[in-house]
Enzyme design. Structure first.
Site, PDB file in Angstrom:
ATOM      1  N   GLU A  60      46.296  16.039  51.195  1.00 24.28           N
ATOM      2  CA  GLU A  60      47.388  15.710  52.113  1.00 24.28           C
ATOM      3  C   GLU A  60      47.857  14.283  51.920  1.00 24.28           C
ATOM      4  O   GLU A  60      49.049  13.996  52.008  1.00 24.28           O
ATOM      5  CB  GLU A  60      46.955  15.946  53.564  1.00 24.28           C
ATOM      6  CG  GLU A  60      46.712  17.416  53.909  1.00 24.28           C
ATOM      7  CD  GLU A  60      45.409  17.971  53.363  1.00 24.28           C
ATOM      8  OE1 GLU A  60      44.527  17.176  52.981  1.00 24.28           O
ATOM      9  OE2 GLU A  60      45.259  19.209  53.318  1.00 24.28           O
ATOM     10  N   HIS A 130      42.328  24.599  63.930  1.00 23.84           N
ATOM     11  CA  HIS A 130      43.535  25.381  63.659  1.00 23.84           C
ATOM     12  C   HIS A 130      44.353  25.497  64.943  1.00 23.84           C
ATOM     13  O   HIS A 130      45.034  26.492  65.162  1.00 23.84           O
ATOM     14  CB  HIS A 130      43.193  26.777  63.124  1.00 23.84           C
ATOM     15  CG  HIS A 130      42.475  26.756  61.816  1.00 23.84           C
ATOM     16  ND1 HIS A 130      41.124  26.592  61.718  1.00 23.84           N
ATOM     17  CD2 HIS A 130      42.929  26.851  60.544  1.00 23.84           C
ATOM     18  CE1 HIS A 130      40.770  26.598  60.434  1.00 23.84           C
ATOM     19  NE2 HIS A 130      41.843  26.759  59.706  1.00 23.84           N
TER      20      HIS A 130
HETATM   21  C1  LIG Z   1      42.051  18.896  54.828  1.00 22.47           C
HETATM   22  C2  LIG Z   1      42.309  20.366  54.713  1.00 22.47           C
HETATM   23  N1  LIG Z   1      43.454  20.789  54.148  1.00 22.47           N
HETATM   24  C3  LIG Z   1      43.725  22.105  54.069  1.00 22.47           C
HETATM   25  C4  LIG Z   1      42.858  23.034  54.556  1.00 22.47           C
HETATM   26  C5  LIG Z   1      43.201  24.519  54.506  1.00 22.47           C
HETATM   27  N2  LIG Z   1      42.330  25.206  53.536  1.00 22.47           N
HETATM   28  C6  LIG Z   1      41.216  25.833  53.940  1.00 22.47           C
HETATM   29  S1  LIG Z   1      40.355  26.435  52.657  1.00 22.47           S
HETATM   30  C7  LIG Z   1      41.472  25.887  51.530  1.00 22.47           C
HETATM   31  C8  LIG Z   1      41.224  26.095  50.066  1.00 22.47           C
HETATM   32  C9  LIG Z   1      39.937  25.488  49.607  1.00 22.47           C
HETATM   33  O1  LIG Z   1      39.683  25.778  48.274  1.00 22.47           O
HETATM   34  P1  LIG Z   1      38.343  25.337  47.550  1.00 22.47           P
HETATM   35  O2  LIG Z   1      37.983  23.942  47.943  1.00 22.47           O
HETATM   36  O3  LIG Z   1      38.506  25.601  46.115  1.00 22.47           O
HETATM   37  O4  LIG Z   1      37.213  26.265  48.176  1.00 22.47           O
HETATM   38  P2  LIG Z   1      37.074  27.862  48.109  1.00 22.47           P
HETATM   39  O5  LIG Z   1      37.839  28.400  49.277  1.00 22.47           O
HETATM   40  O6  LIG Z   1      37.645  28.301  46.814  1.00 22.47           O
HETATM   41  O7  LIG Z   1      35.643  28.157  48.259  1.00 22.47           O
HETATM   42  C10 LIG Z   1      42.536  25.256  52.183  1.00 22.47           C
HETATM   43  C11 LIG Z   1      43.721  24.698  51.510  1.00 22.47           C
HETATM   44  C12 LIG Z   1      41.681  22.542  55.154  1.00 22.47           C
HETATM   45  N3  LIG Z   1      40.757  23.368  55.671  1.00 22.47           N
HETATM   46  N4  LIG Z   1      41.423  21.227  55.207  1.00 22.47           N
END
Ligand SMILES: Cc1ncc(C[n+]2csc(CCOP(=O)(O)OP(=O)(O)O)c2C)c(N)n1
Ligand SMILES: [Mg+2]
Lengths: 325, 388
Positions: A60, A130
């Site tokens: 972000e 959320h």
């Molecule tokens: C600071 C923040 N930005 C956005 C999100 C929304 N979000 C939740 S999971 C995710 C993807 C995460 O991907 P990754 O780190 O590769 O983990 P995976 O889900 O693949 O295990 C996002 C964008 C969040 N939880 N926190």
């Protein structure tokens, strides 16, 4: 006119803006081919290409820093923060950079072309991260504009105005209403004014002020009060910063009473600013203290969400108390 | 001292060629030159039990969400070996900071089926007092720091925690799990750099599962994965096949030894694939092909490990059947029990904001209760227990 839900109205506004001005660029986490986790940016990449609508890496602070640079270069950057709960890594970029770009440079540079879209608010069983309503943090920052629509028609007109406004705008989208709020939306291009509140129901007894998703609650409480013969004037503030003091004061002078309601915690919520201004400018007209119906001063809960929320019954009770003061 | 050159010559972004550490082939045999792990049969079967438990749990809970019994769930399908294998190589005193897809590590530590259910159903026995969405587990007793949704925040925290362990002279380190998407957050860069400079015994374990929700890793970074960054920060780095439990175990055991011997962080990048949806809020058909999923389904980490167990004569079809049946029965029973329990009483709306509720918060609770007495039907989960 066509029937749209709030998401479709936002999508429609983005398409309208991108068609009308090829300087408009939309980006954020998952907004590209997928169209965003809520699908607000559906089909933008297909229609306008990967250069103008794209996924960013998951950062972000990066998204808003990049958006500041892009906007200062002359583009209209429309950045999405997936949930407003995740806007805080970008807090520095927004508060210290976005908000002060113009002022600190003596208007040599500005990021007026920047719009930050982000879903906010509770009622979706989303717990701490959320559900939050962080508008007051940003309302404490001169240089930003903060806009919150309540329904599809408002969302399209206010978003188009935000994108075209020559100041950076934070556009908070009430995600509880994304699919739940449906209404007629003009197909054509139109704007609704920023910085102007709207009286959505006229009344002489008590002013009820809210914005975004809380407007639904405020309106229902007003209907309930009407059954008891209490005529509420319901106002949608629409813009939190700069807010429409005149409309609110004129209404309070008429009704002599004000109930402000928001989901964010009571203490230092934007209701506090409104209450302070109203007692300053309409003191002798007040028949009762300004009443605030807000979230409790706790992190947004999960299993106690219903109890935490400033719901219809709480707003109704506040109207009652204010009337019988 | 850096050596001098006298013409501009770039070191290109792909100059590093980081290999992947593998032990087990998919058929359960070992790669040539690879070694058997150091654990015995009992440990081997415990790890298998953890894997199967998590697979059954995930399947049941995704179902429970579809039935509307819980608001949310997030499975680790296809990635179980990365969290179970790494947790297996740690000591119980080592702290775990997880992202959210590491239920395998928590299970390995001993979180009970009831504890999983109580959290997911936000009931009055949930250690987190029903305050967070399902899968945000935590347990002080098991040294498992409570999950926080904002991504990447745990990464610098893990450096700080490990620094404290070092100051206290403990035989303990900290492991920090995160996704390859979260590794784009500023906190990742801050955390790794601080851990390196301040010499923290932290194992950073990146689960590179190819996606961050819909965003493929090719749109997440241009370099050689996440591993290449560790080297930039001066951190010992290893890439491992995340679907290979034996390799993940050996990598983590080596990382623990290194972290404690050198008082320094280690970065492990475990390569895997998120076989299921990101969460119950997601539908992957919008961004990837069934064909791609099928390719990865063939690399199932649990099946691979089972082949190894079978070849060692430590496992039979009979045992397999019993194990799955047992876990299914236990999980179902625990779910039914958890579902019946009430949410915490409304008093817990204001506890833990501070060490003690402030007078101001007590006042807000009092007002809320008065309102609830007037409208009890509005608050059916708690209004019957206002004086409890
Ligand atoms: C600071 C923040 N930005 C956005 C999100 C929304 N979000 C939740 S999971 C995710 C993807 C995460 O991907 P990754 O780190 O590769 O983990 P995976 O889900 O693949 O295990 C996002 C964008 C969040 N939880 N926190
Ligand atoms: Mg990932």
């Amino acid at each position: 006119m066509s029937q749209m839900n709030l998401l479709q109205a936002i999508n429609n506004a983005l398409i309208t803006a991108m068609k009308q001005d090829d300087k408009v660029v939309c980006f954020g986490e998952d907004v590209g081919h997928f169209g965003g986790v809520f699908r607000a940016t559906s089909n933008l990449q297909e229609s306008f290409g990967r250069a103008r609508c794209f996924n960013t890496p998951l950062t972000e602070q990066g998204i808003i820093g990049f958006a500041n640079g892009l906007a200062s270069q002359g583009h209209k950057a429309v950045a999405e923060i997936q949930f407003s709960d995740y806007i805080f890594p970008a807090f520095d970029q927004i508060v210290n950079e976005t908000a002060k770009f113009r002022y600190r440079s003596g208007n040599e540079f500005n990021v007026g072309g920047l719009t930050i879209r982000t879903p906010y608010g509770g009622g979706i069983r989303g717990g701490h991260y959320h559900s939050q309503s962080p508008e007051a943090y940003f309302a404490h920052t001169p240089g930003l504009k903060v806009v919150v629509p309540r329904n599809p028609h408002q969302a399209k007109g206010l978003l188009l105005a935000s994108i075209r406004d020559d100041n950076p705008v934070l556009f908070f989208e009430p995600k509880r209403l994304y699919r739940a709020s449906v209404g007629n939306v003009p197909e054509e291009d139109y704007e609704l004014p920023i910085g102007v509140a709207e009286i959505v129901r006229e009344g002489r007894d008590c002013t009820v002020l809210a914005w975004g998703a809380q407007m639904e609650v405020a309106s229902k409480a007003a209907e309930r009060a009407a059954k008891e013969g209490i005529e509420c004037e319901v106002i949608d503030l629409r813009t939190i910063l700069p807010w429409d003091v005149d409309t609110v004061i004129a209404s309070v002078k008429k009704t002599g009473r004000l109930v402000v309601t928001h989901e964010a915690p009571l203490t230092s919520g934007f209701g506090a600013e409104i209450a302070a201004t109203v007692q300053e400018q309409a003191f002798l007209h007040l028949e009762a203290p300004v009443s605030r119906v807000c979230g409790l001063d706790v992190p947004y809960p999960l299993s106690h969400e219903a109890e935490y929320m400033p719901d219809e019954t709480k707003v109704f009770e506040a109207i009652h108390t204010t009337m019988n003061y | 001292m850096s050596k001098s050159i006298h013409k501009p010559g770039f070191v290109l972004g792909d100059a590093l060629d980081i290999p992947t550490f593998k032990v087990l082939k998919q058929d359960g045999t070992l790669y040539k030159g690879a070694q058997e792990p150091e654990f015995d049969k009992e440990m081997a079967l415990k790890l298998y039990d953890d894997l199967v438990f998590i697979r059954v749990l995930d399947e049941r809970m995704v179902g429970a969400q579809r039935q509307g019994r819980i608001p949310f769930y997030l499975a680790s399908l296809g990635e179980e070996a990365a969290s179970v294998g790494s947790a297996g190589a740690l000591k119980p005193q080592d702290m775990i900071f997880a992202q959210y897809r590491e239920q395998g590590a928590l299970r390995h530590r001993g979180f009970t089926v009831d504890q999983f259910m109580d959290q997911c159903f936000s009931n009055d026995r949930d250690l987190g007092k029903g305050r967070q969405m399902p899968i945000h587990y935590g347990s002080k007793a098991l040294n498992y720091n409570t999950i926080s949704s904002p991504l990447g925040t745990q990464i610098p925290q893990a450096a700080g925690y490990a620094y404290g362990q070092k100051l206290d002279g403990l035989d303990a380190c900290t492991i920090c799990y995160f996704g390859e998407g979260a590794a784009s957050e500023g906190d990742f860069h801050a955390g790794l750099n601080m851990a390196a400079v301040l010499k923290c015994p932290t194992i950073f374990l990146c689960r590179n599962n190819g996606y961050a929700i819909s965003t493929p890793s090719a749109e997440q970074f241009s370099g050689d994965g996440v591993a290449s960054r560790g080297i930039g920060y001066g951190i010992a780095t290893l890439r491992v096949d995340g679907n290979d439990l034996l390799a993940v175990y050996a990598a983590t055991a080596a990382a623990r030894a290194y972290a404690l011997e050198h008082n320094a962080p280690v970065l492990i990048e475990a390569m895997s694939y998120r076989l299921g949806a990101h969460s119950t809020s997601d539908d992957p058909t919008g961004y990837r092909s069934k064909d791609e999923e099928a390719q990865w389904a063939k690399k199932d980490p649990i099946l691979r490990y089972k082949h190894w167990l079978t070849q060692k004569d430590w496992w039979s079809d009979e045992q397999e059947k019993t194990l799955y049946a047992e876990h299914r029965a236990n999980i179902l029973a625990a779910m039914k029990a958890a579902e019946k329990r009430p949410v915490p009483t409304i008093d817990h709306l204001i506890t833990d904001v501070y060490d003690e509720p402030t007078p101001h918060l007590r006042q807000q609770l009092k007002q809320l209760k008065a309102h609830m007495r007037k409208y009890p039907e509005q608050y059916p989960k708690t209004s019957g227990r206002l004086d409890a």
